[in-house]
Scaffold this motif. Structure first.
Motif, mmCIF file in Angstrom:
data_model
loop_
_atom_site.group_PDB
_atom_site.id
_atom_site.type_symbol
_atom_site.label_atom_id
_atom_site.label_comp_id
_atom_site.label_asym_id
_atom_site.label_seq_id
_atom_site.Cartn_x
_atom_site.Cartn_y
_atom_site.Cartn_z
ATOM 1 N N GLU A 60 0.826 -1.208 0.000
ATOM 2 C CA GLU A 60 0.000 0.000 0.000
ATOM 3 C C GLU A 60 0.860 1.257 0.000
ATOM 4 O OE1 GLU A 60 -3.605 2.096 2.589
ATOM 5 O OE2 GLU A 60 -2.816 0.147 3.184
ATOM 6 N N ALA A 61 1.969 1.236 0.743
ATOM 7 C CA ALA A 61 2.872 2.392 0.756
ATOM 8 C C ALA A 61 3.406 2.681 -0.646
ATOM 9 C CB ALA A 61 4.026 2.136 1.728
ATOM 10 N N GLU A 63 1.963 1.718 -3.529
ATOM 11 C CA GLU A 63 0.845 2.102 -4.394
ATOM 12 C C GLU A 63 0.469 3.570 -4.188
ATOM 13 O OE1 GLU A 63 -0.996 -2.428 -4.245
ATOM 14 O OE2 GLU A 63 -1.940 -0.802 -3.112
ATOM 15 N N GLU A 64 0.478 4.013 -2.931
ATOM 16 C CA GLU A 64 0.143 5.406 -2.645
ATOM 17 C C GLU A 64 1.210 6.344 -3.202
ATOM 18 O OE1 GLU A 64 -0.458 5.735 1.539
ATOM 19 O OE2 GLU A 64 -2.446 4.792 1.485
ATOM 20 N N ARG A 67 0.680 6.525 -6.908
ATOM 21 C CA ARG A 67 -0.507 7.337 -7.220
ATOM 22 C C ARG A 67 -0.166 8.827 -7.128
ATOM 23 N NH1 ARG A 67 -3.381 5.598 -3.380
ATOM 24 N NH2 ARG A 67 -3.957 3.695 -4.488
ATOM 25 N N ALA A 68 0.550 9.209 -6.078
ATOM 26 C CA ALA A 68 0.920 10.616 -5.906
ATOM 27 C C ALA A 68 1.851 11.075 -7.019
ATOM 28 C CB ALA A 68 1.583 10.818 -4.546
#
Length: 227
Positions: A60-61, A63-64, A67-68
């Motif tokens: 998740e880290a 992926e975030e 995304r940013a």
């Protein structure tokens, strides 16, 4: 359950995964062993829960971060640097879980299939970036093909979305080298294998990612002015 897992994560740092036990978790959390066993009947089930959480949190880290980077209009090279930096930050913030995932295998423990989808999140992020770089024409073709036949399992091909055409036919194999280089670099840094060799470990991490990315034909920005 949350208290038990939080306690177990603390014990991973103190005891190591090989010495983790339900008795130790109960004692540290102020619970009875029967209370812990009611949620996690065996140590292996507790380890599996911790593994799944670790894989999901680290994935998740990344992926975030991706995304940013995409929302900021970053190219594939900058995206790769962003997601690898995110995994590095997570690794240093969670050394016990990092060791559980990437350290020595726990004797007698065999991870079940439940761990496979969470474990796939990290390579999936890397594969997505490399795939988008290929589609956007951001990759430099390799100087020479290194294999005349596929070295891949079907799962790896599926994760990437199919084998690219020449001259990128071995791109997935090269991507796995990138992935393994990332993990090896993190092992070196989290376990303090580079502290006596380089002056600035953060800068060296960026350098190493840039070098590893050249293997897939991707140019990674190496200073803030290039991001």
């Amino acid at each position: 359950m949350d208290v038990m897992k939080a306690t177990a994560r603390q014990l991973l740092v103190k005891l190591g995964a090989g010495n983790l036990s339900l008795e130790a978790v109960a004692s540290e959390a102020g619970l009875t062993e029967a209370e812990v066993e009611a949620v996690f009947p065996t140590r292996d089930e507790l380890l599996t829960a911790l593994l799944i959480d670790a894989y999901n949190a680290s994935g998740e880290a990344m992926e975030e971060a991706d995304r940013a980077a995409r929302e900021a209009g970053a190219g594939a090279g900058a995206r790769l640097l962003a997601v690898t930096r995110a995994l590095r930050a997570w690794s240093f913030e969670n050394p016990g879980e990092f060791t559980l995932v990437y350290g020595s295998p726990v004797p007698g423990y065999h991870a079940p299939m439940d761990t496979v989808p969470p474990a796939s999140r990290t390579p999936a992020v890397l594969a997505g970036i490399v795939r988008s770089a290929l589609e956007a024409g951001e990759l430099t073709p390799p100087k020479r093909p290194l294999t005349g036949q596929s070295l891949l399992l079907p799962e790896a091909v599926q994760l990437f979305g199919g084998v690219p055409e020449a001259p990128y036919a071995d791109l997935i194999e090269r991507g796995i080298v990138l992935w393994s280089s990332l993990v090896g670099l993190l092992v070196f840094q989290v376990f303090s294998r580079t502290h006596d060799s380089v002056r600035d470990e953060s800068a060296y991490f960026d350098f190493a990612i840039a070098v590893a990315a050249e293997g897939v034909g991707l140019e990674v920005p190496f200073n803030e002015n290039e991001l």
